[in-house]
Design an enzyme around this catalytic site. Structure first.
Site, PDB file in Angstrom:
ATOM      1  N   GLU A 320       2.112  41.212 -42.441  1.00 38.53           N
ATOM      2  CA  GLU A 320       0.941  40.356 -42.181  1.00 38.53           C
ATOM      3  C   GLU A 320      -0.111  41.115 -41.377  1.00 38.53           C
ATOM      4  OE1 GLU A 320       0.251  37.275 -43.360  1.00 38.53           O
ATOM      5  OE2 GLU A 320       2.081  37.435 -44.519  1.00 38.53           O
ATOM      6  N   TRP A 323      -2.119  43.038 -43.631  1.00 39.34           N
ATOM      7  CA  TRP A 323      -3.201  42.353 -44.352  1.00 39.34           C
ATOM      8  C   TRP A 323      -4.539  42.597 -43.665  1.00 39.34           C
ATOM      9  CZ3 TRP A 323      -3.899  40.178 -48.937  1.00 39.34           C
ATOM     10  CH2 TRP A 323      -2.790  39.736 -49.655  1.00 39.34           C
ATOM     11  N   TRP A 352     -21.963  25.043 -58.114  1.00 41.37           N
ATOM     12  CA  TRP A 352     -21.302  24.299 -57.024  1.00 41.37           C
ATOM     13  C   TRP A 352     -21.920  22.919 -56.895  1.00 41.37           C
ATOM     14  CZ3 TRP A 352     -17.081  26.829 -55.886  1.00 41.37           C
ATOM     15  CH2 TRP A 352     -17.055  28.211 -55.981  1.00 41.37           C
ATOM     16  N   ASN A 387      -2.388  29.577 -40.472  1.00 38.63           N
ATOM     17  CA  ASN A 387      -2.726  30.289 -41.704  1.00 38.63           C
ATOM     18  C   ASN A 387      -2.496  29.450 -42.959  1.00 38.63           C
ATOM     19  OD1 ASN A 387      -3.406  32.694 -43.293  1.00 38.63           O
ATOM     20  ND2 ASN A 387      -1.244  32.621 -43.874  1.00 38.63           N
ATOM     21  N   TRP A 405     -17.891  28.208 -51.498  1.00 40.02           N
ATOM     22  CA  TRP A 405     -16.961  28.736 -50.502  1.00 40.02           C
ATOM     23  C   TRP A 405     -17.680  29.368 -49.318  1.00 40.02           C
ATOM     24  CZ3 TRP A 405     -17.510  34.134 -50.306  1.00 40.02           C
ATOM     25  CH2 TRP A 405     -18.196  34.693 -51.386  1.00 40.02           C
ATOM     26  N   TRP A 428     -11.103  33.637 -47.521  1.00 39.32           N
ATOM     27  CA  TRP A 428     -11.895  32.723 -48.357  1.00 39.32           C
ATOM     28  C   TRP A 428     -11.914  33.193 -49.807  1.00 39.32           C
ATOM     29  CZ3 TRP A 428     -13.446  27.870 -47.875  1.00 39.32           C
ATOM     30  CH2 TRP A 428     -13.301  27.305 -46.615  1.00 39.32           C
TER      31      TRP A 428
HETATM   32  P1  FAD Z   1       0.488  36.008 -37.303  1.00 37.29           P
HETATM   33  O1  FAD Z   1       1.099  35.303 -38.460  1.00 37.29           O
HETATM   34  O2  FAD Z   1       1.291  36.139 -36.086  1.00 37.29           O
HETATM   35  O3  FAD Z   1       0.050  37.445 -37.830  1.00 37.29           O
HETATM   36  C1  FAD Z   1      -0.200  38.531 -36.935  1.00 37.29           C
HETATM   37  C2  FAD Z   1      -1.565  39.105 -37.156  1.00 37.29           C
HETATM   38  O4  FAD Z   1      -1.686  39.644 -38.463  1.00 37.29           O
HETATM   39  C3  FAD Z   1      -2.689  38.084 -37.042  1.00 37.29           C
HETATM   40  O5  FAD Z   1      -3.044  37.858 -35.709  1.00 37.29           O
HETATM   41  C4  FAD Z   1      -3.795  38.737 -37.854  1.00 37.29           C
HETATM   42  O6  FAD Z   1      -4.486  39.700 -37.121  1.00 37.29           O
HETATM   43  C5  FAD Z   1      -3.009  39.436 -38.961  1.00 37.29           C
HETATM   44  N1  FAD Z   1      -2.932  38.567 -40.140  1.00 37.29           N
HETATM   45  C6  FAD Z   1      -1.970  37.683 -40.446  1.00 37.29           C
HETATM   46  N2  FAD Z   1      -2.219  37.105 -41.637  1.00 37.29           N
HETATM   47  C7  FAD Z   1      -3.369  37.639 -42.079  1.00 37.29           C
HETATM   48  C8  FAD Z   1      -4.163  37.463 -43.254  1.00 37.29           C
HETATM   49  N3  FAD Z   1      -3.815  36.609 -44.227  1.00 37.29           N
HETATM   50  N4  FAD Z   1      -5.306  38.167 -43.375  1.00 37.29           N
HETATM   51  C9  FAD Z   1      -5.676  39.054 -42.418  1.00 37.29           C
HETATM   52  N5  FAD Z   1      -4.967  39.275 -41.294  1.00 37.29           N
HETATM   53  C10 FAD Z   1      -3.834  38.575 -41.130  1.00 37.29           C
HETATM   54  N6  FAD Z   1      -7.659  35.962 -39.570  1.00 37.29           N
HETATM   55  C11 FAD Z   1      -8.452  36.402 -38.581  1.00 37.29           C
HETATM   56  O7  FAD Z   1      -7.990  37.159 -37.719  1.00 37.29           O
HETATM   57  N7  FAD Z   1      -9.765  36.032 -38.516  1.00 37.29           N
HETATM   58  C12 FAD Z   1     -10.329  35.189 -39.430  1.00 37.29           C
HETATM   59  O8  FAD Z   1     -11.526  34.894 -39.337  1.00 37.29           O
HETATM   60  C13 FAD Z   1      -9.496  34.679 -40.456  1.00 37.29           C
HETATM   61  N8  FAD Z   1      -9.993  33.805 -41.376  1.00 37.29           N
HETATM   62  C14 FAD Z   1      -9.170  33.337 -42.374  1.00 37.29           C
HETATM   63  C15 FAD Z   1      -9.698  32.467 -43.342  1.00 37.29           C
HETATM   64  C16 FAD Z   1      -8.901  31.986 -44.364  1.00 37.29           C
HETATM   65  C17 FAD Z   1      -9.488  31.040 -45.377  1.00 37.29           C
HETATM   66  C18 FAD Z   1      -7.551  32.383 -44.444  1.00 37.29           C
HETATM   67  C19 FAD Z   1      -6.666  31.880 -45.545  1.00 37.29           C
HETATM   68  C20 FAD Z   1      -7.017  33.267 -43.509  1.00 37.29           C
HETATM   69  C21 FAD Z   1      -7.818  33.753 -42.467  1.00 37.29           C
HETATM   70  N9  FAD Z   1      -7.305  34.640 -41.488  1.00 37.29           N
HETATM   71  C22 FAD Z   1      -8.132  35.106 -40.502  1.00 37.29           C
HETATM   72  C23 FAD Z   1      -5.930  35.165 -41.579  1.00 37.29           C
HETATM   73  C24 FAD Z   1      -4.855  34.361 -40.839  1.00 37.29           C
HETATM   74  O9  FAD Z   1      -4.969  33.002 -41.136  1.00 37.29           O
HETATM   75  C25 FAD Z   1      -4.898  34.537 -39.327  1.00 37.29           C
HETATM   76  O10 FAD Z   1      -4.961  35.905 -39.014  1.00 37.29           O
HETATM   77  C26 FAD Z   1      -3.653  33.956 -38.681  1.00 37.29           C
HETATM   78  O11 FAD Z   1      -3.543  32.588 -38.964  1.00 37.29           O
HETATM   79  C27 FAD Z   1      -3.699  34.164 -37.181  1.00 37.29           C
HETATM   80  O12 FAD Z   1      -2.594  33.584 -36.557  1.00 37.29           O
HETATM   81  P2  FAD Z   1      -1.524  34.501 -35.824  1.00 37.29           P
HETATM   82  O13 FAD Z   1      -2.179  35.445 -34.919  1.00 37.29           O
HETATM   83  O14 FAD Z   1      -0.507  33.580 -35.239  1.00 37.29           O
HETATM   84  O15 FAD Z   1      -0.916  35.302 -37.057  1.00 37.29           O
END
Ligand code: FAD
Length: 518
Positions: A320, A323, A352, A387, A405, A428
């Site tokens: 993750e 990502w 849209w 997430n 979007w 997005w």
């Molecule tokens: P954890 O699950 O603990 O993951 C650890 C770290 O990995 C996160 O803090 C983040 O830095 C990274 N990470 C995890 N999943 C993703 C992912 N899918 N994409 C990119 N990085 C990821 N993340 C943001 O940091 N900023 C945003 O503006 C953002 N916008 C999002 C918008 C949408 C529509 C979606 C579907 C996802 C978005 N994310 C974003 C990704 C993800 O949702 C968040 O990083 C995550 O929910 C943060 O929670 P956590 O720190 O507990 O994540």
């Protein structure tokens, strides 16, 4: 040329000049989205340079209200950054390193002001970590040349990703546009270059004379947020308790997560009512912790001592964090994704709906779809959304409501504490099927099924939608169709604003027509 090429060629072309820059009285590190003093590459390099020249290191942060607007920073994020600067200033002061903070109203004036400050301080060397947004890359490319013309050096280095964008290519020399093969290559690359996980030392203590020489730069006050980004007193109290700031907090959170919860991450990460994820995103987005430290810490706990294999939770969590690297790789290679354009150009012609009432209902969490409403209210209340729910509400906005979007993407940036252009645009793109994700547009989330699968007892909904608190775990996902309509109505919970099945059909047609008209 892509913006990253502008910067790399500016750096290459000025490399010779940089080697011959005259040593002067100070070296400067410019903090941007790297608000930490440990494991910070450009800061470590600037400290080494200062030691080599026997001169003090000065750190600087420029607050730019126009920059906050341009980056759609939410008030809660601005507050988090400003609070973090205070922590950083204290940490650096213990090393006799000043953190000079100045407000420059207009973004375009920043380079010229930095040059002035460097002249004032007698500094010929400037260091910063690279940011991958288009404007930043272009600005830094111009600055590298300007400073070189002024007999100064500006080194901009890769630091924010574990594997820098541009390092990985397919067997045929192309850029990866799909996560899975990119991720395999990412793992192999790190395993083949283990020094990528070496952490950088904090800067060395400044010479004793620094405080005398640069007295005015110490204890410079951190400015208040500009009025458009200011929190109320009540909000401040709430958010300061919810989101403690600074790198020490980030490290503590990471260590605690790795000790207590990373093992269960694989199973719990999709359940929004569980405290199953790290909540480190605001720290990664503000740079109070590095992705390198995160991956390194998790890897060290894996019995394989690798990024993959071993503990399921650890390897999933590392994937993750990867990502985040991936979406930066996408941003660098296809910079238009952050310029309001879909990754797949054929998705530019979708018609849209632009229904403002629907958009307002989505924003305010009153769509009548409990899981969507819970998620939007979580965002509005705490500046964060789980997430799984980000995926649900993104799909709901683009597919069920057929809203552009970009409106949702912007709303997220304006409200998230962890708002990050690359990850948000990637998320997005995924939710609205306009991004790098290879899944076709006809994969449309069913909000009811998502709700039942990921919030089976309705605990998450109960937390954020108090009107539905006394519903059973069956009623709560769809009160009006499960015999709880009168109670929901009495509590003021709205009926569903659209019907999913019909919306699904409408979205399929709109996407198909849009693609075919391209
Ligand atoms: P954890 O699950 O603990 O993951 C650890 C770290 O990995 C996160 O803090 C983040 O830095 C990274 N990470 C995890 N999943 C993703 C992912 N899918 N994409 C990119 N990085 C990821 N993340 C943001 O940091 N900023 C945003 O503006 C953002 N916008 C999002 C918008 C949408 C529509 C979606 C579907 C996802 C978005 N994310 C974003 C990704 C993800 O949702 C968040 O990083 C995550 O929910 C943060 O929670 P956590 O720190 O507990 O994540």
């Amino acid at each position: 040329p892509r913006p990253i090429e502008l910067l790399t060629s500016a750096l290459e072309e000025t490399a010779k000049e940089r080697r011959h820059v005259e040593p002067k009285d100070a070296v400067v590190h410019w903090f941007k989205m790297d608000l930490r003093h440990t494991d910070n590459k450009a800061l470590a390099l600037s400290s080494n340079k200062a030691l080599e020249l026997g001169v003090p290191l000065i750190c600087m942060y420029i607050v730019s209200p126009e920059d906050f607007e341009a980056h759609l920073r939410s008030p809660v994020r601005v507050d988090f950054m400003l609070r973090t600067l205070e922590v950083l200033q204290n940490d650096l002061a213990k090393l006799d390193i000043p953190l000079y903070v100045e407000t420059v109203e207009q973004r375009k004036k920043i380079p010229e002001r930095i040059l002035e400050l460097m002249d004032e301080w007698g500094a010929n060397h400037l260091f910063a970590n690279m940011e991958y947004e288009v404007d930043e890359l272009r600005r830094e490319a111009a600055m590298v040349r300007d400073l070189a013309e002024n007999g100064k050096s500006f080194e901009v280095v890769h630091d924010t990703c574990v594997v820098s964008p541009g390092s990985l290519q397919t067997g045929t020399g192309k850029q990866y546009a799909i996560y899975s093969p990119w991720y395999r290559s990412w793992i192999a690359h790190v395993h083949g270059n283990l020094d990528l996980l070496d952490l950088f030392e904090p800067p060395a203590k400044n010479p004793e004379r620094t405080r005398k020489l640069f007295t005015k730069l110490f204890d410079v006050p951190i400015p208040d947020a500009p009025p458009s980004k200011a929190l109320t007193e009540e909000e401040e109290k709430k958010f300061h308790a919810l989101w403690p700031c600074g790198e020490h907090e980030a490290k503590e959170r990471l260590n605690k997560f790795c000790e207590e919860r990373v093992g269960g991450y694989h199973d719990n990460r999709n359940i929004p009512s569980e405290n199953g994820t790290s909540c480190l995103s605001v720290h990664l987005a503000s740079g109070t912790i590095s992705a390198r430290t995160c991956v390194r810490t998790a890897r060290d706990r894996n019995k394989t001592k690798k990024l993959n294999g071993g503990n399921d939770g650890i390897q999933t969590w590392i994937s993750e964090v990867a990502w985040r690297d991936f979406y930066r790789h996408v941003l660098v290679n296809w910079p238009y994704v952050c310029m309001n354009k879909p990754f797949k150009p054929e998705y530019s012609n979708i018609t849209w709906s632009y229904d403002e009432e629907h958009f307002a209902a989505w924003c305010e969490g009153r769509t009548g779809f409990p899981i969507v409403d819970a998620a939007m209210r979580q965002l509005n209340n705490i500046g964060y959304m789980h997430n799984r729910c980000r995926m649900i509400v993104a799909s709901f906005l683009a597919k069920d409501l057929l809203l552009d979007w970009r409106k949702g993407e912007r709303y997220f940036m304006e409200h998230l504490i962890d708002g990050d252009f690359a990850s948000n645009s990637g998320g997005w793109g995924f939710g609205a099927s306009v991004g790098v994700d290879p899944q076709p547009y006809f994969r449309i989330f069913n909000p009811l099924l998502q709700s039942e699968k990921f919030d089976p007892n309705g605990d998450y909904i109960r937390k954020w939608v108090p009107e539905l608190r006394d519903m059973t775990s069956k009623e709560i996902h769809d009160p009006y169709n499960r015999g709880a309509g009168p109670r929901a109505k009495e509590k003021g919970y709205p009926k569903a604003i659209v019907e999913h099945k019909a919306c699904r059909e409408r979205a399929l047609h709109a996407y198909k027509d849009g693609i075919e008209s391209d």
